[in-house]
Design an enzyme around this catalytic site. Structure first.
Site, PDB file in Angstrom:
ATOM      1  N   GLY A 100       0.997  -1.308   0.040  1.00 37.57           N
ATOM      2  CA  GLY A 100      -0.012  -0.059  -0.127  1.00 37.57           C
ATOM      3  C   GLY A 100       0.758   1.254   0.189  1.00 37.57           C
ATOM      4  N   ARG A 103       3.705   5.907   2.041  1.00 39.21           N
ATOM      5  CA  ARG A 103       4.361   7.433   2.393  1.00 39.21           C
ATOM      6  C   ARG A 103       3.846   8.140   1.132  1.00 39.21           C
ATOM      7  NH1 ARG A 103      10.626   7.459   0.994  1.00 39.21           N
ATOM      8  NH2 ARG A 103      10.763   5.615  -0.376  1.00 39.21           N
ATOM      9  N   LYS A 122       4.645  12.206  -2.079  1.00 35.92           N
ATOM     10  CA  LYS A 122       5.437  11.177  -1.659  1.00 35.92           C
ATOM     11  C   LYS A 122       6.252  11.811  -0.476  1.00 35.92           C
ATOM     12  CE  LYS A 122       8.397   7.805  -3.134  1.00 35.92           C
ATOM     13  NZ  LYS A 122       9.063   6.958  -4.416  1.00 35.92           N
ATOM     14  N   ASP A 134       8.284   5.192   8.392  1.00 37.23           N
ATOM     15  CA  ASP A 134       7.935   6.564   9.165  1.00 37.23           C
ATOM     16  C   ASP A 134       6.905   7.485   8.001  1.00 37.23           C
ATOM     17  OD1 ASP A 134       9.666   7.262   7.096  1.00 37.23           O
ATOM     18  OD2 ASP A 134      11.253   7.957   8.658  1.00 37.23           O
ATOM     19  N   ARG A 192       3.698  14.093  -7.167  1.00 37.93           N
ATOM     20  CA  ARG A 192       4.018  13.310  -8.368  1.00 37.93           C
ATOM     21  C   ARG A 192       2.525  13.528  -8.986  1.00 37.93           C
ATOM     22  NH1 ARG A 192       6.201   7.382  -6.765  1.00 37.93           N
ATOM     23  NH2 ARG A 192       4.398   7.141  -5.677  1.00 37.93           N
ATOM     24  N   ARG A 199      -1.222   0.352  -9.498  1.00 36.80           N
ATOM     25  CA  ARG A 199      -0.216  -0.608  -9.925  1.00 36.80           C
ATOM     26  C   ARG A 199      -0.862  -2.192 -10.237  1.00 36.80           C
ATOM     27  NH1 ARG A 199       3.917   1.917  -6.366  1.00 36.80           N
ATOM     28  NH2 ARG A 199       2.945   4.109  -6.208  1.00 36.80           N
ATOM     29  N   ASP A 269       4.372  -4.004  -7.188  1.00 37.88           N
ATOM     30  CA  ASP A 269       3.990  -3.076  -6.633  1.00 37.88           C
ATOM     31  C   ASP A 269       4.605  -1.879  -7.412  1.00 37.88           C
ATOM     32  OD1 ASP A 269       6.111  -4.125  -5.096  1.00 37.88           O
ATOM     33  OD2 ASP A 269       6.037  -2.418  -4.004  1.00 37.88           O
ATOM     34  N   ASN A 270       5.698  -1.882  -8.014  1.00 40.57           N
ATOM     35  CA  ASN A 270       6.089  -0.935  -8.765  1.00 40.57           C
ATOM     36  C   ASN A 270       5.722  -0.840 -10.092  1.00 40.57           C
ATOM     37  OD1 ASN A 270       7.103   0.219  -6.242  1.00 40.57           O
ATOM     38  ND2 ASN A 270       9.304  -0.750  -6.548  1.00 40.57           N
ATOM     39  N   ASP A 279       7.877   4.969  -9.265  1.00 38.41           N
ATOM     40  CA  ASP A 279       8.590   4.774  -8.170  1.00 38.41           C
ATOM     41  C   ASP A 279       9.922   4.697  -8.384  1.00 38.41           C
ATOM     42  OD1 ASP A 279       6.241   4.913  -6.573  1.00 38.41           O
ATOM     43  OD2 ASP A 279       6.567   2.739  -5.705  1.00 38.41           O
TER      44      ASP A 279
HETATM   45  P1  AMP Z   1       9.457   0.621  -2.641  1.00 38.44           P
HETATM   46  O1  AMP Z   1       9.872  -0.797  -3.036  1.00 38.44           O
HETATM   47  O2  AMP Z   1      10.047   1.507  -2.307  1.00 38.44           O
HETATM   48  O3  AMP Z   1       8.181   1.197  -3.613  1.00 38.44           O
HETATM   49  O4  AMP Z   1       8.484   0.457  -1.391  1.00 38.44           O
HETATM   50  C1  AMP Z   1       7.604  -0.856  -1.272  1.00 38.44           C
HETATM   51  C2  AMP Z   1       6.718  -0.468  -0.110  1.00 38.44           C
HETATM   52  O5  AMP Z   1       7.308   0.242   1.296  1.00 38.44           O
HETATM   53  C3  AMP Z   1       5.540   0.596  -0.341  1.00 38.44           C
HETATM   54  O6  AMP Z   1       4.273   0.124   0.272  1.00 38.44           O
HETATM   55  C4  AMP Z   1       5.898   1.828   0.095  1.00 38.44           C
HETATM   56  O7  AMP Z   1       4.950   2.394   0.394  1.00 38.44           O
HETATM   57  C5  AMP Z   1       6.581   1.240   1.549  1.00 38.44           C
HETATM   58  N1  AMP Z   1       7.376   2.303   2.101  1.00 38.44           N
HETATM   59  C6  AMP Z   1       8.823   2.619   1.386  1.00 38.44           C
HETATM   60  N2  AMP Z   1       9.540   3.469   2.397  1.00 38.44           N
HETATM   61  C7  AMP Z   1       8.659   3.998   3.352  1.00 38.44           C
HETATM   62  C8  AMP Z   1       8.737   4.765   4.426  1.00 38.44           C
HETATM   63  N3  AMP Z   1       9.648   5.806   4.542  1.00 38.44           N
HETATM   64  N4  AMP Z   1       7.593   5.028   5.058  1.00 38.44           N
HETATM   65  C9  AMP Z   1       6.436   4.099   4.805  1.00 38.44           C
HETATM   66  N5  AMP Z   1       6.484   3.275   3.842  1.00 38.44           N
HETATM   67  C10 AMP Z   1       7.434   3.157   3.232  1.00 38.44           C
HETATM   68 MG    MG Z   2       6.991   1.386  -4.488  1.00 39.42          MG
END
Ligand code: AMP
Ligand code: MG
Length: 521
Positions: A100, A103, A122, A134, A192, A199, A269-270, A279
Site C-alpha cells: 500500500g 508514504r 510522496k 515513517d 507526483r 499498480r 507493486d512498482n 517509483d
Molecule cells: P518501494 O519498494 O520503495 O516502492 O516500497 C515498498 C513499500 O514500502 C511500499 O508500500 C511503500 O509505500 C513502502 N515504503 C517505503 N518507504 C517507506 C517509508 N519511509 N515509510 C512508509 N512506507 C514506506
Molecule cells: Mg513502491
C-alpha cells in the site's frame, strides 16, 4: 489557486470505513482516507514549470504560500479528501502481502486543460499502510525522483510526472547503506502527477484475498476510466484489458532499453497498470554498456533487476497480473496467448528500436546479426552507451572502418584498451556496418537527423543527480534547475552544456549515490 477537483476513484470505489491513521490490514476497500502530516517548516525548492503550466498554475500561484502549503502537505485543498491506496505485490519474486501507499498520499483528482490528473504527495507522513516505516522521504531521493520523472518524460518514455519538490523542514533518520550508520537527513516531499497511480499490486491484493467483488469493481473502473481502447465488456473486456496492459508495459520497457534506464526495483507493486515508469528509487542510468549492471545494492547478489533482464522481469510481472485477473475470466488460454505474444512482439519491437538507434530504416536479412555483434562488441571494454550511440550518427557512408571508429572514440573509458583483439572486433563491426549503410536509401544527413531523435545527447547520469543533491544539501538549488532545464531537451545540441555530454568522472565510479544506491530513501 484555481483547482478543479473531480474525484472519481474515491467516489466509485469502496473506502476503508476506518478513518484512524493506525497501521493495519485494510480489507474490502481500495483506499483509506488519511491527512498529510503538517511539516515543520516547509519550503518550496523547485517546480517543474512545464507541469505547472499543464495543470493551469500561474506564476503568481507558484509564488504563493498556498502553493507551498498544499504541495508540502501543510494545508489540505478545499473540497479534497486525501487518501492512500491499498495494494500488495511480489517483491524480488516473493508475494509480500499488503503493502500500500506507505508514504504516498493522493491529494485529489483534478481536471486541467481538458485532462484529468491525480496529484500525489510522496513523503507526506504515515498512512495505514506504513507498516514499520515513517512515511517520510529524504531530500536526496526526492531530488532524484523529481528530476528523473521530468527527464524521462522529455525523453519520450511513459512516466509519472513531478510537479514540485519541497523541503519539509524536518529531519529524517536514515541508514543509507543499511550498515548500521544511521544519520539525520533533510526531509522532503515531491508532488507526483499521473492519470492514475494504480499498480499491478492493487489488483493482486484482491485476488490474493479472494475478494472477487472488489477485484471486479476495480478492473471495471480502470477499464472505464483509463482504457478507452477496450471496447468490449465482460470476459472479453478483461482479456482485452490484459492485452492492453501488456502492450503498454512492453512499450515502456522498449523505451527503457533505448535510453539505458535501469529501474532497480521492478516489484509488481512498482508496475503501473498504465504502463508508466513509477517509483523512482534506486534507479540508475547505464554508463558503460554492461547488460548485467544494476544500480541497486540491495539487489547486487542476484541482480534480478539488471538492465538486460528488465524485459523478462516485466513478463514475469505480467504473469502475476494474469494470475490476479484469471478469476474474472476462468480460462487460462487467452492469458497464455497474450503472454506468448509478448515474447514475439518484444523481439520485433526491440529489433526495430535498435535498428533506429543505429540508423537503419530498412529491415534486411543480416540485421539481427549486425545488432547482436554490436551488443557483444560494446561489452568488450567499458563503452559509454549514451556517447557511443549519439556519436554514431557522425559516421559517414563513405568512411573507412578506422575513420568511423574514430567518430565514437570519446565513448571508451580507457582508450588505451582499444587495441589488439578488441580493436579488431570494432573494426570488423564498423566494416560490416558501413557495408550495410550502403543498402540504405537515406543520405548521411537524413540518417543523422533521424538517429539524433532516438539517441539522447543528455541523460540524468547517476553522478549528475548526485551533484544536484550535494549542492542542495548545502542550500544551493541552482544545479537542480540547471539539470531540469538541460533535460527538457535531451535530443538537442545545447551550446554551453557540453560538460554534461561526457563520461562519468572517475571519482563517481564507486561513490555512493553515483553507482551504488540502496532502497533507503
Ligand atoms: P518501494 O519498494 O520503495 O516502492 O516500497 C515498498 C513499500 O514500502 C511500499 O508500500 C511503500 O509505500 C513502502 N515504503 C517505503 N518507504 C517507506 C517509508 N519511509 N515509510 C512508509 N512506507 C514506506
Ligand atoms: Mg513502491
Amino acid at each position: 489557486m484555481d483547482i478543479k477537483i473531480s474525484d472519481r476513484f474515491t467516489k466509485e470505489l469502496p473506502a476503508d470505513p476506518n478513518r484512524n491513521n493506525s497501521r493495519r490490514q485494510v480489507l474490502g476497500a481500495c483506499f483509506s482516507y488519511v491527512k498529510p502530516r503538517v511539516p515543520g517548516d516547509p519550503k518550496l525548492v523547485h517546480v517543474s514549470a512545464e507541469m505547472a503550466a499543464n495543470l493551469g498554475f500561474s506564476d503568481a500561484d507558484l509564488r504563493s504560500d498556498a502553493f507551498r502549503d498544499v504541495f508540502s502537505g501543510a494545508r489540505v485543498l478545499d473540497g479534497s479528501d486525501p487518501y492512500a491506496m491499498c495494494y500488495g505485490g511480489h517483491q524480488f519474486g516473493h508475494w509480500a502481502g499488503q503493502l500500500g501507499d506507505g508514504r504516498a498520499i493522493n491529494l485529489a483528482e483534478i481536471e486541467a486543460r481538458g485532462e484529468r490528473w491525480t496529484l500525489q504527495l510522496k513523503g507526506a507522513g504515515e498512512t495505514p499502510y506504513s507498516r514499520s516505516a515513517d512515511g517520510l522521504a529524504v531530500l536526496r531521493s526526492s531530488i532524484r525522483e523529481h528530476l528523473c520523472s521530468e527527464a524521462m518524460y522529455h525523453l519520450g518514455v511513459p512516466t509519472t510526472r513531478s510537479l514540485s519538490l519541497c523541503l519539509s523542514g524536518d529531519e529524517v533518520m536514515r541508514d543509507m547503506l543499511y550498515d548500521g550508520n544511521a544519520a539525520f537527513e533533510k526531509g522532503a516531499i515531491v508532488c507526483r502527477v499521473a492519470p492514475s497511480f494504480l499498480r499491478f499490486g492493487n489488483f493482486q491484493i484482491f485476488a490474493a484475498r479472494g475478494d472477487m467483488e472488489n477485484l471486479k469493481s476495480l478492473v471495471d473502473y480502470t477499464i472505464e476510466q483509463h482504457f478507452p481502447e477496450v471496447l468490449e465488456r465482460g470476459k472479453q473486456g478483461y482479456i482485452d484489458f490484459f492485452n492492453s496492459v501488456l502492450d503498454r508495459t512492453l512499450k515502456m520497457i522498449i523505451e527503457w532499453q533505448r535510453v539505458g534506464f535501469v529501474h532497480g526495483v521492478m516489484n509488481t507493486d512498482n508496475m503501473s497498470i498504465l504502463g508508466l515508469t513509477i517509483d523512482y528509487g534506486p534507479y540508475g542510468w547505464l554508463e558503460g554498456y554492461d547488460r548485467d549492471w544494476t544500480p541497486n545494492t540491495t539487489d547486487a547478489q542476484h541482480a534480478r533487476y539488471r538492465f538486460g533482464h528488465q524485459p523478462s522481469v516485466a513478463l514475469w510481472n505480467l504473469y502475476q497480473l494474469a494470475n490476479a485477473l484469471y478469476p474474472l475470466v476462468e480460462d487460462t488460454a487467452p492469458f497464455e496467448q497474450a503472454l506468448q505474444r509478448y515474447k514475439s512482439d518484444f523481439s520485433i519491437a526491440y529489433a526495430k528500436m535498435m535498428a533506429a538507434k543505429i540508423g537503419l530504416s530498412k529491415r534486411l536479412e543480416g540485421d539481427d546479426q549486425l545488432r547482436g555483434s554490436l551488443q557483444a562488441t560494446l561489452g568488450l571494454i567499458e563503452t559509454d552507451m549514451t556517447i557511443f550511440f549519439r556519436s554514431l550518427s557522425q559516421v559517414g557512408m563513405d568512411m573507412q572502418a578506422g575513420q568511423a571508429l574514430a567518430q565514437v572514440l570519446e565513448a571508451f573509458y580507457d582508450p588505451e584498451a582499444l587495441e589488439g583483439a578488441v580493436k579488431k572486433a570494432w573494426l570488423d563491426w564498423f566494416g560490416a556496418y558501413l557495408l550495410r549503410l550502403q543498402e540504405e536509401a537515406t543520405n548521411d544527413e537524413e540518417r543523422k537527423t533521424a538517429m539524433d531523435l532516438v539517441n539522447p545527447k543528455y541523460v540524468l547520469r547517476n553522478y549528475m543527480a548526485q551533484l544536484a543533491i550535494d549542492a542542495a544539501d548545502g542550500g544551493d538549488y541552482s544545479v537542480i534547475e540547471e539539470l531540469y532545464e538541460l533535460l527538457r531537451k535531451p535530443y538537442a545540441e545545447q551550446s554551453g552544456s557540453e560538460k554534461w555530454f561526457a563520461k562519468r568522472p572517475e571519482w563517481a565510479r564507486h561513490k555512493v549515490g553515483c553507482s551504488m544506491l540502496s532502497c533507503s530513501s
